[in-house]
Design an enzyme around this catalytic site. Structure first.
Site, mmCIF file in Angstrom:
data_model
loop_
_atom_site.group_PDB
_atom_site.id
_atom_site.type_symbol
_atom_site.label_atom_id
_atom_site.label_comp_id
_atom_site.label_asym_id
_atom_site.label_seq_id
_atom_site.Cartn_x
_atom_site.Cartn_y
_atom_site.Cartn_z
ATOM 1 N N TRP A 357 53.700 -33.825 43.302
ATOM 2 C CA TRP A 357 53.545 -32.573 44.065
ATOM 3 C C TRP A 357 52.476 -31.696 43.409
ATOM 4 O O TRP A 357 51.954 -30.768 44.022
ATOM 5 C CB TRP A 357 54.886 -31.824 44.168
ATOM 6 C CG TRP A 357 55.396 -31.235 42.870
ATOM 7 C CD1 TRP A 357 55.489 -31.866 41.658
ATOM 8 C CD2 TRP A 357 55.873 -29.911 42.647
ATOM 9 N NE1 TRP A 357 56.007 -31.026 40.711
ATOM 10 C CE2 TRP A 357 56.259 -29.813 41.285
ATOM 11 C CE3 TRP A 357 56.034 -28.796 43.469
ATOM 12 C CZ2 TRP A 357 56.780 -28.640 40.723
ATOM 13 C CZ3 TRP A 357 56.558 -27.627 42.909
ATOM 14 C CH2 TRP A 357 56.921 -27.553 41.553
ATOM 15 N N ASP A 358 52.145 -32.027 42.168
ATOM 16 C CA ASP A 358 51.090 -31.311 41.441
ATOM 17 C C ASP A 358 49.829 -31.197 42.301
ATOM 18 O O ASP A 358 49.138 -30.181 42.282
ATOM 19 C CB ASP A 358 50.705 -32.069 40.161
ATOM 20 C CG ASP A 358 51.884 -32.362 39.234
ATOM 21 O OD1 ASP A 358 53.011 -32.497 39.738
ATOM 22 O OD2 ASP A 358 51.662 -32.476 38.012
ATOM 23 N N GLU A 497 63.675 -29.368 36.315
ATOM 24 C CA GLU A 497 64.290 -30.700 36.128
ATOM 25 C C GLU A 497 65.407 -30.714 35.098
ATOM 26 O O GLU A 497 65.995 -31.758 34.842
ATOM 27 C CB GLU A 497 63.206 -31.711 35.736
ATOM 28 C CG GLU A 497 62.191 -31.918 36.842
ATOM 29 C CD GLU A 497 61.100 -32.913 36.469
ATOM 30 O OE1 GLU A 497 60.881 -33.137 35.271
ATOM 31 O OE2 GLU A 497 60.465 -33.449 37.398
ATOM 32 N N LYS A 610 63.547 -25.164 32.906
ATOM 33 C CA LYS A 610 62.348 -25.826 32.385
ATOM 34 C C LYS A 610 61.068 -25.149 32.904
ATOM 35 O O LYS A 610 60.098 -25.008 32.183
ATOM 36 C CB LYS A 610 62.356 -27.299 32.824
ATOM 37 C CG LYS A 610 61.147 -28.098 32.380
ATOM 38 C CD LYS A 610 61.231 -29.553 32.856
ATOM 39 C CE LYS A 610 60.029 -30.357 32.395
ATOM 40 N NZ LYS A 610 59.961 -31.695 32.968
ATOM 41 N N GLN A 611 61.072 -24.777 34.188
ATOM 42 C CA GLN A 611 59.814 -24.307 34.799
ATOM 43 C C GLN A 611 60.101 -23.452 36.024
ATOM 44 O O GLN A 611 61.241 -23.367 36.487
ATOM 45 C CB GLN A 611 58.963 -25.510 35.192
ATOM 46 C CG GLN A 611 59.556 -26.368 36.295
ATOM 47 C CD GLN A 611 58.951 -27.765 36.320
ATOM 48 O OE1 GLN A 611 59.458 -28.674 35.682
ATOM 49 N NE2 GLN A 611 57.874 -27.935 37.076
HETATM 50 C C1 BGC Z 1 57.282 -31.598 35.673
HETATM 51 C C2 BGC Z 1 57.025 -31.908 37.126
HETATM 52 C C3 BGC Z 1 55.631 -32.483 37.284
HETATM 53 C C4 BGC Z 1 55.438 -33.673 36.372
HETATM 54 C C5 BGC Z 1 54.018 -34.215 36.422
HETATM 55 C C6 BGC Z 1 57.055 -32.851 34.850
HETATM 56 O O1 BGC Z 1 57.242 -32.564 33.502
HETATM 57 O O2 BGC Z 1 58.598 -31.127 35.486
HETATM 58 O O3 BGC Z 1 57.160 -30.730 37.892
HETATM 59 O O4 BGC Z 1 55.413 -32.847 38.599
HETATM 60 O O5 BGC Z 1 55.718 -33.300 35.045
HETATM 61 O O6 BGC Z 1 53.104 -33.269 36.024
#
Ligand code: BGC
Length: 770
Positions: A357-358, A497, A610-611
């Site tokens: 999704w990045d 996550e 986490k984010q």
């Molecule tokens: C993040 C995801 C991301 C992935 C790839 C993971 O650590 O939590 O949101 O898509 O890394 O960059």
């Protein structure tokens, strides 16, 4: 460090300081980081910034975007291909290399404007002989099949013979330094002479047998004359070596040039690879290194005219911002719509080169506003893989199209079910099982791309088809809760996550609802404006009125968790009942310190994230929430987010500015801009954080410059810059016009049209025609 230390050859080529990223000391333990920072890509291929002579610690990877293979690994990953970087110089059996000699001088420099890597080393061997080597390396963007290295070599206190080895190394494998994972994705099909001179290696991927050829030739010159003697080609297993020697005189510079070319079977039939590469190299030698480099620099000049951001009053930050833009734009491909931009660009092996999704939510905005053709290619990539997404949904028991969490070349799910930790423990990875919001990101990406570019042809055909199938997926993914008379998405993971899985992640539910709603209104407008496109869409998708009626109901009754009686949005059902741990300490860089509570509890038992999750939702859907709601939720989740992912700081920066938390917003911008340059996540060795590069751009443009599109789509500019900034300038493509936006120290914006049709925009609160 400055360009003045270089001799004329390089000094005259290097651009001014604001374009240069320096390494001024050789420390072997930093090698892997610099290999990522100094990687060069031309959209077609990428090569890490390893040293020509080879070093003990190195991951000297070369990738061609789209060349994936699985073999024994958990997933299809970008295959490490034969590396052409090797040039080794010997004087009387002594290798003149940084790890073999005493280093008297060392510096390397990435010139972002010219998109090349320069170096200067002065080395003393065990016999006291001193050699000065300056070098330049580039992967042409003028002709993506040409790559070159030039070394200027001066024996400072000796005369004699320098023996030269130019290598194509087919032995390099993926996970070179991780014994458990080591894998070779190719087998060799040829190791032979390129022509009268030069060597040629051809490999094929093990599963699809896709052939890739690599050829190169070295030349040496003094005073414009060819001086390489005793040429010879040797084959050592999977290495091909071109040998030659040069008579050198004390104090007199010689030049060694390596001309390289690569092609794959995707561009020409396998049987023609060798001759194509041979011709390409002949052409390259004829054109000349300088000419090709100049043409390459001209392409970059043009790219920078589109993409540069100038900040007056914050030079160091400006350079870091450019660094992020440099890597992102270097990887984007305006010619190939079958490749995406992987989570580590083409600079490292983590995540196997997969798209997440990045792409849609972090990088695509940059491409849509700056390089619309590349953005269109990224959209087409998803369209090509729509059938695979349909099959993926079917496999998982859903309808419509479910895009894989990790996507490579064939659109099947490439997120591994299992991983093995460095300590040998097996770990069941549930990400692909539960993290479904990528499908909403693909849908949102289309909506946003079209909003910026007005590419209605795409929207009304391919876009509408993807959107319909993704809406269909969401409708089938939702469960009806009879008791509560609402639709729910259970057993799901949101962007954060650390809570996996949960029920009713607000971000996912909200975007699923949005996807359904958007398609319903889109269907109505296509029907009104383009009956033919509508008929084709209905035929292709078999959409019925009963189905859309169902979507309407799902959308209306979607459960969106929140704390009743307050403005707080609930990240997922039950989140507020978790242990209310907050971040209380900040380190010397003012960065959140992991709360002590996490020593005894797992993050999933607490509210620590986490984010950006709810905050990510506010970033995308801000228009649908009132100011107070955004403010309160930002404050609440900011206290609970540890930014364990690089996808987080940039979003908090943009949102920090929205809610008036300006100083934190600036701090978050710095964090994002320097994440790789200062190796702040500790894993730059694995590659540049691609999503973050796009996030940095968004932070400046959407955050500090206050660029947005109003509900009616009109461009709006309302800067909000730090006091220290005296000015900000950048350019955007918007609905067929090309605009230059400047903001001055008092936050007044000015927009001028450089090309295209007049457009209306709201600048500093006033609507004007530009
Ligand atoms: C993040 C995801 C991301 C992935 C790839 C993971 O650590 O939590 O949101 O898509 O890394 O960059």
């Amino acid at each position: 460090m400055s360009r003045e230390m270089f001799s004329g050859n390089l000094r005259n080529r290097l651009h001014s300081d604001e374009w240069l990223i320096w390494q001024d000391q050789y420390e072997a333990k930093e090698n892997l980081k610099y290999e990522s920072l100094f990687a060069l890509s031309n959209g077609y291929l990428g090569i890490r910034g390893s040293h020509e002579e080879g070093t003990k610690i190195t991951l000297p990877y070369l990738y061609i975007n789209g060349v994936f293979d699985k073999s024994e690994t958990f997933m299809r990953e970008l295959s490490t291909l034969p590396n052409w970087l090797g040039i080794r110089l010997y004087v009387e059996k002594e290798l003149i290399g940084i790890e073999d000699c005493e280093i008297l001088e060392f510096s390397r420099v990435l010139d972002m404007k010219g998109a090349f890597l320069g170096k200067r080393v002065r080395l003393k061997d065990s016999k006291g002989r001193e050699t000065l080597i300056e070098g330049i390396r580039f992967v042409s963007r003028n002709n993506v099949h040409r790559m070159g290295i030039r070394l200027y070599v001066t024996p400072l206190n000796y005369s004699g013979i320098i023996e030269v080895e130019s290598i194509i190394d087919g032995t390099i494998i993926n996970f070179y330094d991780a014994p458990r994972f080591k894998v070779k994705h190719t087998y060799m099909t040829a190791n032979e002479k390129l022509a009268a001179d030069g060597c040629y290696v051809e490999v094929a991927t093990r599963e699809n047998h896709l052939h890739v050829g690599c050829g190169c030739r070295i030349e040496a010159y003094a005073d414009g004359k060819q001086i390489l003697g005793n040429r010879m080609i040797s084959r050592f297993g999977e290495q091909s070596v071109e040998f030659g020697d040069i008579h050198v005189e004390e104090g007199k510079e010689v030049e060694i040039v390596k001309y390289v070319s690569m092609y794959t079977e995707r561009e020409c039939p396998a049987y023609a690879l060798h001759t194509t590469i041979e011709k390409e190299i002949e052409g390259f030698v004829e054109t000349g290194f300088d000419q090709e480099l100049k043409a390459h620099e001209d392409v970059y000049k043009n790219m920078w005219e589109n993409a540069d951001i100038q900040i007056t009053g914050d030079d160091e930050l400006n350079r870091a911002v450019r660094f992020n833009i440099f890597h992102l734009m270097s990887t984007g491909n305006e010619h190939d719509d079958h490749v995406n931009v992987g989570a580590k660009l083409l600079t490292g092996e983590e995540y196997g080169g997969h798209a997440f999704w990045d792409t849609e939510l972090f990088m695509l905005p940059f491409f849509s506003w700056v390089f619309p053709k590349t953005a269109q290619n990224l959209e087409n990539y998803r369209y090509h893989l729509l059938d695979a997404a349909r099959a993926n949904a079917h496999k998982n028991g859903y309808k419509g199209a479910q895009y894989p969490w990790e996507s490579a070349d064939d659109g099947t799910e490439q997120c591994p079910d299992w991983t093995i930790e460095p300590d040998g423990t097996c770990y069941r990875c549930y990400v692909a099982v539960y993290e479904h919001h990528v499908t909403a990101a693909v849908a949102y990406g289309i909506y946003n791309y079209v909003k910026i570019t007005q590419d209605m042809d795409f929207l009304y055909s391919k876009g509408a088809e993807i959107l319909t199938e993704t809406a269909r997926f969401w409708a089938s993914r939702c469960e009806y809760n009879k008791e509560q008379d609402r639709y729910e998405i259970n057993q799901v993971t949101g962007p954060d996550e650390w809570h996996e899985p949960v029920n009713n992640n607000l971000y996912t539910n909200y975007l699923a609802r949005w996807n359904l709603g958007y398609v319903l209104s889109l269907l109505a407008s296509i029907k009104k404006e383009n009956q033919e496109a509508y008929d084709i869409l209905i035929e292709k998708t078999g959409l019925t009125e009963a189905e859309t009626a169902h979507w309407k109901e799902v959308q209306e009754k979607m459960y969106l968790p929140r704390k009743e009686g307050t403005r707080l949005l609930e990240q997922f059902e039950g989140y507020f009942e978790l242990d209310n741990v907050t971040i209380e300490k900040y380190d010397e860089n003012d960065w959140p310190v992991r709360p002590d509570a996490l020593k005894t509890k797992r993050a999933r038992e607490t509210q620590i994230n986490k984010q950006a999750d709810v905050v990510m939702l506010l970033h995308l859907m801000g228009n649908e929430f009132d100011e107070e709601t955004i403010k309160e939720n930002y404050a609440y989740y900011e206290k609970r987010t540890l930014h364990g992912s690089s996808l987080s700081p940039s979003i908090f920066s943009v949102m920090g500015l929205k809610v008036g938390d300006d100083s934190k917003a600036y701090r978050y911008l710095r964090r994002a801009a320097f994440i790789d340059l200062l190796n702040m996540q500790g894993n730059t060795r694995e590659g540049i954080h691609a999503a973050n590069t796009g996030g940095v751009w968004q932070t400046i443009v959407f955050g500090f410059a206050g660029v947005a599109q109003r509900e009616d789509g009109m461009l709006k500019v309302h800067p909000n810059m730090p006091k220290e900034w005296q000015g900000l300038t950048f350019r955007l493509h918007y609905r067929g016009a090309w605009l230059e936006i400047t903001a001055d120290g008092s936050n007044q914006a000015k927009v001028i049209r450089l090309a295209g049709e007049p457009v209306e925009a709201e600048i500093n609160g006033k609507v004007t025609t530009i």
